[in-house]
Design an enzyme around this catalytic site. Structure first.
Site, PDB file in Angstrom:
ATOM      1  CE1 TYR A  41      -4.292  -2.138   0.044  1.00 33.09           C
ATOM      2  CE2 TYR A  41      -2.185  -3.732   1.480  1.00 33.09           C
ATOM      3  CZ  TYR A  41      -3.854  -3.555   0.539  1.00 33.09           C
ATOM      4  OH  TYR A  41      -4.713  -4.961   0.503  1.00 33.09           O
ATOM      5  CG  ASP A  87       1.491  -7.790  -1.462  1.00 34.65           C
ATOM      6  OD1 ASP A  87       1.033  -7.785  -2.785  1.00 34.65           O
ATOM      7  OD2 ASP A  87       0.931  -7.451  -0.857  1.00 34.65           O
ATOM      8  CG  ASP A  88       1.657  -7.378  -7.790  1.00 33.68           C
ATOM      9  OD1 ASP A  88       2.953  -7.693  -8.456  1.00 33.68           O
ATOM     10  OD2 ASP A  88       0.392  -7.083  -7.682  1.00 33.68           O
ATOM     11  CG  ASP A 114      -4.327 -12.042  -3.382  1.00 31.65           C
ATOM     12  OD1 ASP A 114      -4.582 -11.683  -3.645  1.00 31.65           O
ATOM     13  OD2 ASP A 114      -3.418 -10.495  -3.571  1.00 31.65           O
ATOM     14  NE  ARG A 143      -7.381  -7.993   2.306  1.00 28.15           N
ATOM     15  CZ  ARG A 143      -7.031  -7.646   1.605  1.00 28.15           C
ATOM     16  NH1 ARG A 143      -5.721  -7.662   0.969  1.00 28.15           N
ATOM     17  NH2 ARG A 143      -7.420  -6.312   0.697  1.00 28.15           N
ATOM     18  CG  ASP A 155      -7.033  -4.112  -2.313  1.00 25.35           C
ATOM     19  OD1 ASP A 155      -7.287  -5.554  -1.648  1.00 25.35           O
ATOM     20  OD2 ASP A 155      -5.955  -4.496  -2.920  1.00 25.35           O
TER      21      ASP A 155
HETATM   22  C1  9PG Z   1      -1.262  -6.987  -5.244  1.00 25.67           C
HETATM   23  C2  9PG Z   1      -2.197  -6.512  -4.234  1.00 25.67           C
HETATM   24  C3  9PG Z   1      -2.017  -6.732  -2.618  1.00 25.67           C
HETATM   25  C4  9PG Z   1      -3.338  -6.558  -2.370  1.00 25.67           C
HETATM   26  C5  9PG Z   1      -4.664  -7.378  -2.481  1.00 25.67           C
HETATM   27  C6  9PG Z   1      -4.572  -7.549  -4.145  1.00 25.67           C
HETATM   28  O1  9PG Z   1      -9.489  -6.280  -8.659  1.00 25.67           O
HETATM   29  N1  9PG Z   1      -8.277  -6.154  -9.126  1.00 25.67           N
HETATM   30  O2  9PG Z   1      -7.855  -5.881  -9.868  1.00 25.67           O
HETATM   31  C7  9PG Z   1      -7.485  -6.055  -7.789  1.00 25.67           C
HETATM   32  C8  9PG Z   1      -6.425  -6.204  -8.002  1.00 25.67           C
HETATM   33  C9  9PG Z   1      -5.350  -5.086  -6.990  1.00 25.67           C
HETATM   34  C10 9PG Z   1      -6.189  -6.227  -5.775  1.00 25.67           C
HETATM   35  C11 9PG Z   1      -8.348  -6.868  -5.285  1.00 25.67           C
HETATM   36  C12 9PG Z   1      -7.700  -6.986  -6.426  1.00 25.67           C
HETATM   37  O3  9PG Z   1      -5.194  -6.876  -4.999  1.00 25.67           O
HETATM   38  O4  9PG Z   1      -5.379  -7.727  -1.962  1.00 25.67           O
HETATM   39  O5  9PG Z   1      -2.846  -6.613  -0.848  1.00 25.67           O
HETATM   40  O6  9PG Z   1      -1.775  -7.854  -2.563  1.00 25.67           O
HETATM   41  O7  9PG Z   1      -3.733  -7.748  -4.902  1.00 25.67           O
HETATM   42  O8  9PG Z   1      -1.662  -7.144  -6.612  1.00 25.67           O
END
Ligand code: 9PG
Length: 595
Positions: free
Chosen positions: A291, A321-322, A433, A490, A494
């Protein structure tokens, strides 16, 4: 507990409820001891090709014990259903625990296979003589929607408020079960469990205690300010029931407690026991790179925060993370900002006294990834043979991500090797994830495996490869089939450094990253904590700069996370935290419930 026969019916009475089993057609009535809550004419049924076949006249009954004052009553009954099926319905009542356990099995007595679409351990339908009586008016009735996966909105709403579904098909594919009907006017749905209550008191909880093979849901139909039907359904996915074969639904629990205890908490407690949920104590704390840095994270950012976090003795885990990976799916190749890969970072994190954590999305592969290009046969595909798009994210190389087939033996091997390698690199906290991608509808290698079973087998493979020690944190995960497989989960969308977001309007449901959406789920899924897993309320955001959160909003996010008792996770660049916000952080540590 008192057991008696009265007018051909078998009646069981405990301190909290009264159960009566009716022979023709086979059905049961449950009410609270004071009769303020009543479900009448509940019938088991099977859905074959879209047609509901109900149990007919009771054929046999096996009841032990028959009389006296037992602690547990177990009633097994059989009835024909349609031309060639037989249903076995088992009801269990315990003196010590308010509520009723319902098991349903269907057997094929015919000569040809029968495709089973759904199994309904219970359906109460006013049109068929059923009735639902609650101790408050229709207007006061609040329906709990659990939501399918981590990010799906959860909470209570009155029946007159139509449940929302996303207008975008790809969001629905992410957030909703492939088998739960979409809500519409007069139809409310909840995955896995629901509670009916007023603002004053809970009344009835209906939820599945097991989630091993089939996805499941509860649906409530209403018409002209009246509840017209309630059903608990298990999606059997057209299981071809062969002659002499039988099929069991997941185990259902019906909670009626006139004392007004929280049925969701009791459901979670029982489900956690039934599924042997690993609930570690104490809950844990950590820092995650997402974040603050998002996909732009660098090895230097992580190193800097290892230094900055060292003085905070009570932060346990530092999780990358990512952003470290070359592409989504290529977990063992590195982004240019991680020139030496992640192993040296894990070593650095560990030598500073932390547990090293890493993120991956095991079932997602970017179309630009090496793994997708080298192994087109590993992708989950539609009936037409096209790979199924599981996510679109412009921040990722290739933007479009496909889902892997969780039943393909080579995929399972590759997952095990990937996870074992990350373990050898020194990581013992894995944030897994986008897990919904392992439970999508599609053509799988092992077509006979139901969706939830396929997902669980793949997660079990990952667990086995990871060994007994690591902390597995689920994210974007289908909740029911994840029970028993994760230490942490989780439970909301987010968090973000803004209270609310207009993106919700575009998506069509309140699920986009925002503090408000995150806090809502932290509160509404609080009863799951320490019963199914450790709840992860997502990170608290304490930064003073680069945020649109007011002081009150920062404190609200922090207070919700703290009061929920869940993980306390940070995601600020700690080097830039003001002294006031450092003091706020100190007040969040250690998490509630830590000695
Ligand atoms: C990393 C993130 C973080 C985060 C996770 C998750 O819908 N979407 O496109 C979408 C993208 C990212 C996302 C949730 C939904 O966040 O919850 O903590 O790890 O991936 O990419």
């Amino acid at each position: 507990m008192e057991v008696r026969r009265s007018q051909g019916r078998l009646v069981v009475e405990t301190a909290s409820l009264v159960l009566a089993v009716n022979p023709d057609p086979l059905s049961f009535d449950v009410s609270s001891r004071d009769r303020s809550i009543q479900l009448k004419g509940a019938r088991p049924a099977v859905d074959v090709r879209g047609e509901l076949l109900y149990a007919g006249r009771m054929l046999g009954q096996d009841f032990a014990p028959v009389s006296g004052t037992p602690q547990t009553a177990r009633i097994e009954t059989r009835a024909r259903c349609g031309n060639s099926l037989e249903l076995t319905l088992t009801l269990v009542v315990e003196e010590q625990a308010p509520g009723l356990i319902v098991d349903l099995r269907v057997s094929n007595l015919g000569r040809v296979p029968v495709p089973i679409r759904r199994l309904l351990p219970l359906r109460v339908d006013r049109g068929l003589g059923g009735d639902v009586k609650l101790p408050f008016s229709f207007e006061e009735l609040l329906f709990y929607r659990m939501g399918y996966q981590s990010w799906t909105p959860a909470g209570y709403a009155p029946l007159k408020e139509r449940q929302r579904r996303s207008r975008l098909a790809f969001v629905r594919r992410m957030h909703e079960s492939p088998f739960t009907p979409s809500p519409r006017t007069g139809l409310q749905v909840s995955d896995f469990v629901t509670t009916l209550r007023s603002s004053e008191r809970p009344a009835v909880t209906l939820g599945f205690l097991t989630h091993r093979r089939f996805l499941n849901h509860i649906a409530l139909m209403h018409q002209r300010a009246e509840v017209s039907a309630i059903e608990a359904a298990v999606a059997a996915e057209e299981h071809p029931l062969v002659p002499e074969g039988s099929l069991e639904a997941e185990r259902l629990w019906l909670g009626i407690d006139p004392r007004g205890t929280d049925g969701l908490a009791t459901w979670a407690e029982r489900t956690g026991k039934e599924m042997q949920a690993p609930v570690p104590a104490p809950v844990g704390t950590g820092w995650c790179s997402w974040y603050e840095f998002f996909t732009g994270v660098t090895a230097k950012d992580v190193e800097r925060n290892v230094e900055a976090l060292a003085p905070f003795g009570s932060i346990e885990t530092i999780q990358i993370d990512d952003g470290y990976q070359a592409a989504v799916g290529d977990w063992l190749e590195w982004d240019p900002e991680f020139p030496d890969g992640v192993a040296p970072l894990a070593a650095r994190i560990r030598s500073a006294g932390f547990r090293a954590g890493i993120w991956l999305a095991p079932f997602l592969v970017s179309r630009a990834s090496r793994v997708a290009q080298d192994h087109p046969g590993w992708l989950l595909r539609s009936e037409a043979g096209r790979p199924i798009v599981a996510n679109i994210n412009p921040a990722w190389k290739g933007s479009i991500c496909y889902a892997l087939d969780p039943t393909h033996p080579e995929v399972l091997d590759w997952l095990a090797r990937t996870v074992a390698t990350l373990r050898r690199h020194g990581f013992d906290y894995l944030k897994l994830d986008f897990l919904y991608a392992g439970a999508l509808h599609g053509r799988r290698h092992e077509q006979a495996q139901p969706t939830a079973a396929a997902y669980r087998t793949a997660i079990e493979t990952i667990r086995e490869a990871a060994g007994p020690d690591p902390f597995l944190l689920g994210c974007g995960a289908p909740l029911g089939p994840s029970i028993g497989l994760f230490e942490g989960m989780r439970i909301g969308p987010d968090v973000a450094p803004r209270w609310r977001t207009r993106l919700d309007t575009i998506i069509g449901i309140p699920a986009a990253p925002s503090a408000r959406n995150a806090v809502r789920n932290v509160l509404s899924r609080a009863p799951l904590h320490q019963r199914l897993w450790i709840n992860d309320p997502d990170c608290v955001l304490l930064r003073d700069g680069q945020t649109r959160l007011t002081e009150d909003e920062v404190r609200t996010v922090a207070a919700a996370a703290f009061a929920s008792g869940g993980l306390i996770l940070l995601s600020d660049d700690l080097a830039h935290l003001s002294s006031e916000r450092q003091r706020l952080l100190e007040r969040l540590l250690p998490p509630l419930g830590t000695p």
